[in-house]
Enzyme design. Structure first.
Site, PDB file in Angstrom:
ATOM      1  N   GLY A   1       2.959  -1.266   4.274  1.00 11.78           N
ATOM      2  CA  GLY A   1       2.924   0.171   4.006  1.00 11.78           C
ATOM      3  C   GLY A   1       4.313   0.700   3.715  1.00 11.78           C
ATOM      4  N   GLY A   2       4.933   1.296   4.724  1.00 10.21           N
ATOM      5  CA  GLY A   2       6.230   1.969   4.555  1.00 10.21           C
ATOM      6  C   GLY A   2       7.267   1.150   3.789  1.00 10.21           C
TER       7      GLY A   2
ATOM      8  N   GLU B   1      -7.013   4.288   7.787  1.00 13.89           N
ATOM      9  CA  GLU B   1      -6.865   5.733   7.527  1.00 13.89           C
ATOM     10  C   GLU B   1      -8.114   6.284   6.849  1.00 13.89           C
ATOM     11  OE1 GLU B   1      -3.086   5.363   5.538  1.00 13.89           O
ATOM     12  OE2 GLU B   1      -2.219   4.734   7.438  1.00 13.89           O
TER      13      GLU B   1
ATOM     14  N   GLU C   1      -5.235  -5.311  10.280  1.00 15.10           N
ATOM     15  CA  GLU C   1      -4.252  -4.250  10.517  1.00 15.10           C
ATOM     16  C   GLU C   1      -4.604  -3.525  11.817  1.00 15.10           C
ATOM     17  OE1 GLU C   1      -2.211  -2.996   6.585  1.00 15.10           O
ATOM     18  OE2 GLU C   1      -3.891  -1.667   6.962  1.00 15.10           O
TER      19      GLU C   1
ATOM     20  N   GLY D   1       2.373   2.065  10.861  1.00 10.18           N
ATOM     21  CA  GLY D   1       3.302   3.192  10.814  1.00 10.18           C
ATOM     22  C   GLY D   1       3.998   3.473  12.129  1.00 10.18           C
TER      23      GLY D   1
ATOM     24  N   ASN E   1       0.872  -1.179   0.000  1.00 13.32           N
ATOM     25  CA  ASN E   1       0.000   0.000   0.000  1.00 13.32           C
ATOM     26  C   ASN E   1       0.904   1.223   0.000  1.00 13.32           C
ATOM     27  OD1 ASN E   1      -1.781   2.048   0.465  1.00 13.32           O
ATOM     28  ND2 ASN E   1      -2.481   1.318   2.468  1.00 13.32           N
ATOM     29  N   TRP E   2       1.005   1.858  -1.155  1.00 14.96           N
ATOM     30  CA  TRP E   2       1.932   2.999  -1.279  1.00 14.96           C
ATOM     31  C   TRP E   2       1.358   4.278  -0.680  1.00 14.96           C
ATOM     32  CZ3 TRP E   2       4.063   2.394  -7.033  1.00 14.96           C
ATOM     33  CH2 TRP E   2       4.751   1.181  -7.103  1.00 14.96           C
ATOM     34  N   LYS E   3       0.101   4.236  -0.270  1.00 14.99           N
ATOM     35  CA  LYS E   3      -0.561   5.408   0.343  1.00 14.99           C
ATOM     36  C   LYS E   3      -0.354   6.654  -0.537  1.00 14.99           C
ATOM     37  CE  LYS E   3      -0.311   3.102   4.787  1.00 14.99           C
ATOM     38  NZ  LYS E   3      -0.238   3.159   6.235  1.00 14.99           N
TER      39      LYS E   3
ATOM     40  N   HIS F   1      -9.551   0.744   4.699  1.00 14.49           N
ATOM     41  CA  HIS F   1      -8.291   0.957   5.419  1.00 14.49           C
ATOM     42  C   HIS F   1      -8.554   1.851   6.632  1.00 14.49           C
ATOM     43  CE1 HIS F   1      -4.254   2.289   6.403  1.00 14.49           C
ATOM     44  NE2 HIS F   1      -3.824   1.198   5.776  1.00 14.49           N
TER      45      HIS F   1
ATOM     46  N   SER G   1       3.549  -2.284  10.233  1.00 15.60           N
ATOM     47  CA  SER G   1       4.997  -2.267  10.486  1.00 15.60           C
ATOM     48  C   SER G   1       5.696  -3.566  10.070  1.00 15.60           C
ATOM     49  CB  SER G   1       5.292  -1.935  11.951  1.00 15.60           C
ATOM     50  OG  SER G   1       4.796  -0.639  12.269  1.00 15.60           O
TER      51      SER G   1
END
Ligand code: 13P
Length: 253
Positions: free
Chosen positions: A231-232, A96, A164, A170, A9-11, A94, A210
């Site tokens: 993610g990151g 967010e 998640e 994150g 997920n490149w957000k 998600h 993470s």
């Protein structure tokens, strides 16, 4: 037998140009790693460039969100029909989207059903906050969130669930593989309750929060965890590819 899924997920990161470079690098580094479904989820404006960059590779493209209506006066939104020419998957619900953009279980359920009806595989995200975990009610909360987010859903062969926990996203503090396994098993029980044992056995359940190449292995060893939503670390081709490699296991000679 469920095929594991590693999804990135490149957000809200990358531009069309840098997204295409990142996608190409992931495809090069993961080519030959079989038995894992690899998905990258760039921002919408980057999807055409990423799709072109991945032509002829086995890395699939997903979106990060979609609207549930097919067309109409929904300024700024993207429909399932717009995505199906470009993508195979779409993340829905998600945390967010839920916390920053007011998405509800009812709305998420509409998106998941619309995505599947249009031929996209929904990656449905659920997960509890730290406050809820501290009350000891995480499992009850996630089961209810899952059930409500799947209201009216029937395309069990195309569904992917991502657990998640909000506190692990994150934060650099992943859940323990044991916490993730307990929840993945609870998720499977709930799907079995909703749709029967056969459906529950087919739905991949991913862990997200993470995940990195250092901690990915023990998650993948757990019986009910079928991959990761990253993610990151998915913004780094080397790290993302390493997670794919760990999931694929040793390359046969
Ligand atoms: P991080 O891997 O950066 O914690 O993000 C997880 C996530 O939200 C994936 O959807």
């Amino acid at each position: 037998m469920r095929t594991p899924v590693i999804a990135g997920n490149w957000k809200m990161n990358t531009t069309p140009h840098t997204a295409a470079d990142l996608a190409r690098s992931v495809a090069e580094r993961t080519s030959g790693l079989l038995g894992v479904t690899k998905v990258v989820c760039p921002p919408n404006v980057c999807i055409p460039a990423v799709k072109a960059a991945l032509h002829g590779t086995d890395v699939e493209v997903g979106a990060q969100n979609v609207h549930s209506e097919p067309t109409g006066a929904f300024t700024g939104e993207i429909s399932v029909g717009m995505l199906t020419e470009l993508a195979t998957h779409v993340i829905v619900g998600h945390s967010e989207r839920r916390s920053l953009f007011g998405e509800t279980n009812t709305g998420v359920a509409r998106k998941a059903a619309a995505a599947a009806a249009g031929g996209l595989k929904p990656i449905l995200c659920i997960g509890e906050s730290l406050d809820i975990r501290r009350t000891g009610e995480a499992e009850t909360f996630c089961k209810a969130q899952l059930r409500e987010s799947l209201e009216g859903y029937s395309a069990w062969d195309s569904l992917i669930i991502a657990y998640e926990p909000v506190w692990a996203i994150g934060s650099g503090e992943a859940a323990s593989p044991m916490i993730a396994q307990v929840m993945a098993s609870a998720i499977r029980d709930e799907i079995s309750d909703i749709a029967g044992q056969a459906a529950a056995e087919r739905v991949p359940v991913l862990y997200g929060g993470s995940v990195n190449p250092q901690n990915a292995g023990p998650f993948m060893d757990r019986p009910d965890i079928d991959g990761a939503l990253v993610g990151g670390a998915s913004l780094d081709a080397e790290a993302f590819s390493a997670i794919v490699q760990i999931t694929a296991g040793p390359i046969s000679p």
